[in-house]
Design an enzyme around this catalytic site. Structure first.
Site, short mmCIF file in Angstrom:
data_model
loop_
_atom_site.label_atom_id
_atom_site.label_comp_id
_atom_site.label_asym_id
_atom_site.label_seq_id
_atom_site.Cartn_x
_atom_site.Cartn_y
_atom_site.Cartn_z
N GLY A 143 0.90 -1.43 -0.07
CA GLY A 143 -0.12 0.06 0.04
C GLY A 143 0.77 1.31 -0.01
O GLY A 143 1.98 1.19 -0.27
N VAL A 195 0.17 4.88 4.80
CA VAL A 195 -0.36 3.77 5.74
C VAL A 195 0.51 2.64 6.11
O VAL A 195 0.70 2.08 7.27
CB VAL A 195 -1.49 3.06 4.86
CG1 VAL A 195 -2.15 1.78 5.70
CG2 VAL A 195 -2.59 4.18 4.68
N GLY A 196 1.55 2.75 5.33
CA GLY A 196 2.88 1.75 5.78
C GLY A 196 3.41 1.98 7.15
O GLY A 196 3.43 1.22 7.89
N GLU A 216 5.67 -3.12 1.23
CA GLU A 216 5.44 -2.95 -0.25
C GLU A 216 5.05 -1.52 -0.52
O GLU A 216 3.75 -1.85 -0.51
CB GLU A 216 5.11 -4.21 -0.90
CG GLU A 216 5.67 -5.40 -0.57
CD GLU A 216 6.99 -5.59 -1.57
OE1 GLU A 216 7.19 -4.66 -2.54
OE2 GLU A 216 8.00 -6.34 -0.96
N CYS A 269 1.59 0.45 -8.65
CA CYS A 269 2.87 1.11 -8.14
C CYS A 269 3.98 1.33 -8.72
O CYS A 269 4.72 2.22 -8.48
CB CYS A 269 2.98 -0.06 -6.79
SG CYS A 269 3.44 -1.63 -7.43
P1 NAD Z 1 -3.52 1.93 1.26
O1 NAD Z 1 -2.16 2.42 1.89
O2 NAD Z 1 -4.50 2.93 1.40
O3 NAD Z 1 -4.29 0.67 1.79
C1 NAD Z 1 -3.70 -0.67 1.67
C2 NAD Z 1 -4.48 -1.52 2.94
O4 NAD Z 1 -4.02 -0.98 4.13
C3 NAD Z 1 -5.67 -1.78 2.64
O5 NAD Z 1 -5.98 -3.29 2.95
C4 NAD Z 1 -6.38 -1.13 3.79
O6 NAD Z 1 -7.46 -1.60 4.46
C5 NAD Z 1 -5.28 -1.10 4.92
N1 NAD Z 1 -5.49 0.17 5.61
C6 NAD Z 1 -5.69 1.63 5.13
N2 NAD Z 1 -5.59 2.28 6.02
C7 NAD Z 1 -5.15 1.79 7.19
C8 NAD Z 1 -4.86 2.15 8.46
N3 NAD Z 1 -5.05 3.45 9.31
N4 NAD Z 1 -4.58 1.06 9.53
C9 NAD Z 1 -4.37 -0.22 9.14
N5 NAD Z 1 -4.57 -0.53 7.78
C10 NAD Z 1 -4.95 0.12 7.05
O7 NAD Z 1 -3.17 1.50 -0.28
P2 NAD Z 1 -3.96 1.32 -1.58
O8 NAD Z 1 -4.80 2.67 -1.68
O9 NAD Z 1 -4.78 0.01 -1.56
O10 NAD Z 1 -2.91 1.47 -2.60
C11 NAD Z 1 -2.17 2.27 -3.23
C12 NAD Z 1 -0.73 2.65 -2.85
O11 NAD Z 1 -0.10 1.23 -2.62
C13 NAD Z 1 0.26 3.32 -3.64
O12 NAD Z 1 1.03 4.15 -2.95
C14 NAD Z 1 0.77 2.19 -4.43
O13 NAD Z 1 2.26 2.90 -5.05
C15 NAD Z 1 1.14 1.47 -3.41
N6 NAD Z 1 1.27 -0.14 -3.98
C16 NAD Z 1 2.54 -0.53 -3.90
C17 NAD Z 1 2.69 -1.99 -4.35
C18 NAD Z 1 4.13 -2.66 -4.12
O14 NAD Z 1 4.31 -3.71 -4.78
N7 NAD Z 1 5.26 -2.07 -3.59
C19 NAD Z 1 1.88 -2.63 -5.12
C20 NAD Z 1 0.42 -1.78 -5.06
C21 NAD Z 1 0.56 -0.55 -4.55
#
Ligand code: NAD
Length: 460
Positions: A194, A198-199, A216, A250
């Site tokens: 993500g 959020v990471g 990731e 991503c």
């Molecule tokens: P996100 O960070 O919004 O959410 C991802 C996950 O985190 C979801 O399952 C969500 O339920 C959970 N989440 C959200 N807020 C949270 C919180 N406060 N506490 C705990 N869990 C929480 O990401 P997204 O919008 O689904 O994806 C987009 C992002 O992900 C972009 O930045 C993209 O670059 C990145 N991404 C990275 C990769 C990679 O392989 N490196 C792949 C795809 C996407």
């Protein structure tokens, strides 16, 4: 649409998986291979259901669903199945003189019960590929698909228990609250895909229980195009990969740094290739939801550049036109935030040095792409820019190479997976040293005589 499980359920799910892990059955190679076969069978038999769910959540065409979500999931699992026995073998290690005689090796242990938190953009591939690695390594896994791809989340919750060991894999649907709740229970590893924002929250939530994390993440992946590059091919490849999933990838090209001598040809080429690849369509591409569409529209508000192609985002219709913005301000949100949509800024740079400095002045990207005919330039970009991965004269294809580790560095993530690297991520490497009881040299035990000390100093 998401069937959110109450908090108490997720606690009992974790407890159920923990007791399965305690039986030891997940360590068996046959069990691991059967789980991977189950994942592959599910994807093959339920291709239609996955395609329908991906179309509902993301408007993804059927071929794209197969190409970007299903085929790479199967490929990753088949690769793991083929190599698993070799990966699992214990590895012999040498011994320094001071520890001889004896024998040393390290063995791969599963971690236990792990958590996989998926994103919405490739909700099948990016949720199941970490699961493949976790199962190959002999773990139980809680899968938390993204709430922003609810049809896929519901489908995974329905199908996974039918194709893999239902007492070893649990799907918990829901959003941040459910994820936090799972993390609070203290799992043996958390694998998150993500955003960097959020990471950071995931890492903080994992800290109190010392749950190790793999993150990731995303960021702005640049494409550097030098004056000697094959511009026609560069334009086509940049256009194609940017169009994929409406730029919501991503490792999508986020922005381009191009030398002035070829800038206009490149911009015209990307526009032309975009038109061709879309069969002349001019309408907007599907954006996942209103929040994301509004965010992307906002990026076009104040950037100080020139729109060379497209430019319209319809927040209500959840669409955005493929858009090229030439020379936006480097401090505009378009150039400071990850775009994650169909907008491509193209910035003119004086030379390669300026391009390298521009990238290195910003957080380390998940990917760096270079188009150049010069091997020397490729060498410099590889050596001088730190990034999760680098592709020369193409984009994104490194994600499809299971022999390569896939992961970020710095703000684009920590840890890696795919192939053997995923197996390693979800395993503990345990050192095992075996010593004979004889000889039992008295030299090593105190009190030390001057002669003994002299000898010890030679060996240690
Ligand atoms: P996100 O960070 O919004 O959410 C991802 C996950 O985190 C979801 O399952 C969500 O339920 C959970 N989440 C959200 N807020 C949270 C919180 N406060 N506490 C705990 N869990 C929480 O990401 P997204 O919008 O689904 O994806 C987009 C992002 O992900 C972009 O930045 C993209 O670059 C990145 N991404 C990275 C990769 C990679 O392989 N490196 C792949 C795809 C996407």
């Amino acid at each position: 649409m998401t069937a959110t499980l109450p908090t108490s359920t997720s606690a009992s799910e974790v407890a159920r998986l923990r007791s399965t892990f305690a039986t030891g059955r997940t360590r068996d190679v046959a069990w691991r291979l059967a789980q991977l076969e189950g994942v592959e069978r599910m994807v093959a038999e339920r291709e239609d259901d996955f395609a329908i769910a991906l179309a509902a959540d993301l408007g993804r065409p059927r071929v794209d669903a197969w190409l970007a979500d299903l085929a790479p999931t199967t490929a990753e699992s088949a690769f793991a199945r083929k190599h698993l026995k070799r990966w699992m073998r214990s590895k012999r290690a040498g011994l320094p003189l001071s520890v001889q005689p004896g024998s040393a090796r390290y063995v791969y242990e599963p971690l236990g019960t792990v958590l996989i938190i998926g994103p919405w953009n490739y909700p099948v591939y990016l949720t199941l590929t970490p699961l493949v690695a976790a199962l190959a390594a002999g773990n139980c896994a809680v899968v938390k698909p993204s709430e922003h791809a609810p049809a896929v989340a519901a489908l995974l919750a329905d199908l996974l228990p039918r194709y893999v060991d239902r007492d070893a894999v649990a799907v918990v649907t829901g959003g941040p609250e459910e994820t936090q709740d799972l993390l609070a229970q203290g799992l043996d590893h958390a694998f998150f895909t993500g955003s960097p924002e959020v990471g950071a929250l995931i890492m903080a939530a994992a800290a109190p229980t010392l749950t190790p994390v793999t993150l990731e993440l995303g960021g702005k992946s640049p494409v550097i195009v030098t004056g000697d590059a094959d511009i026609a091919v560069a334009a086509k490849r940049i256009a194609w990969t940017k169009l994929m999933n409406s730029g919501q990838t991503c490792i999508a090209p986020d922005y381009v740094l191009v030398e002035e001598s070829v800038r206009d040809t490149l911009v015209a080429g990307i526009a032309e290739a975009t038109r061709e690849l879309r069969g002349g369509a001019e309408d907007g591409l599907r954006i996942v939801n209103a929040r994301q569409a509004a965010r992307i529209a906002g990026l076009l508000d104040d950037h100080g550049g020139r729109i060379a192609y497209g430019g319209a985002v319809d927040v209500e219709a959840l669409t955005g036109q493929p858009t090229i913005v030439v020379d936006p301000r480097p401090d505009s949100p378009l150039m400071t935030e990850e775009i994650f949509g169909p907008i491509l800024p193209v910035l003119t740079v004086e030379d390669l040095d300026t391009a390298i400095r521009f990238v290195n002045d910003r957080p380390k990207p998940l990917a760096v792409y270079l188009f150049s005919r010069s091997k020397g330039v490729a060498k410099r970009v590889t050596a001088e820019i730190s990034s999760g991965g680098t592709v020369i004269n193409h984009l994104m294809f490194h994600v499809l190479v299971p022999q390569l580790p896939f992961g970020g560095v710095g703000r684009s993530g920590m840890g890696a997976y795919h192939g053997r690297w995923g197996f390693e991520t979800f395993s503990h490497r345990k050192s095992v040293l075996t010593k004979p009881t004889r000889p039992d040299l008295s030299l090593i035990y105190p009190p030390y005589t001057a002669k003994a000390e002299k000898l010890l100093r030679r060996f240690f």
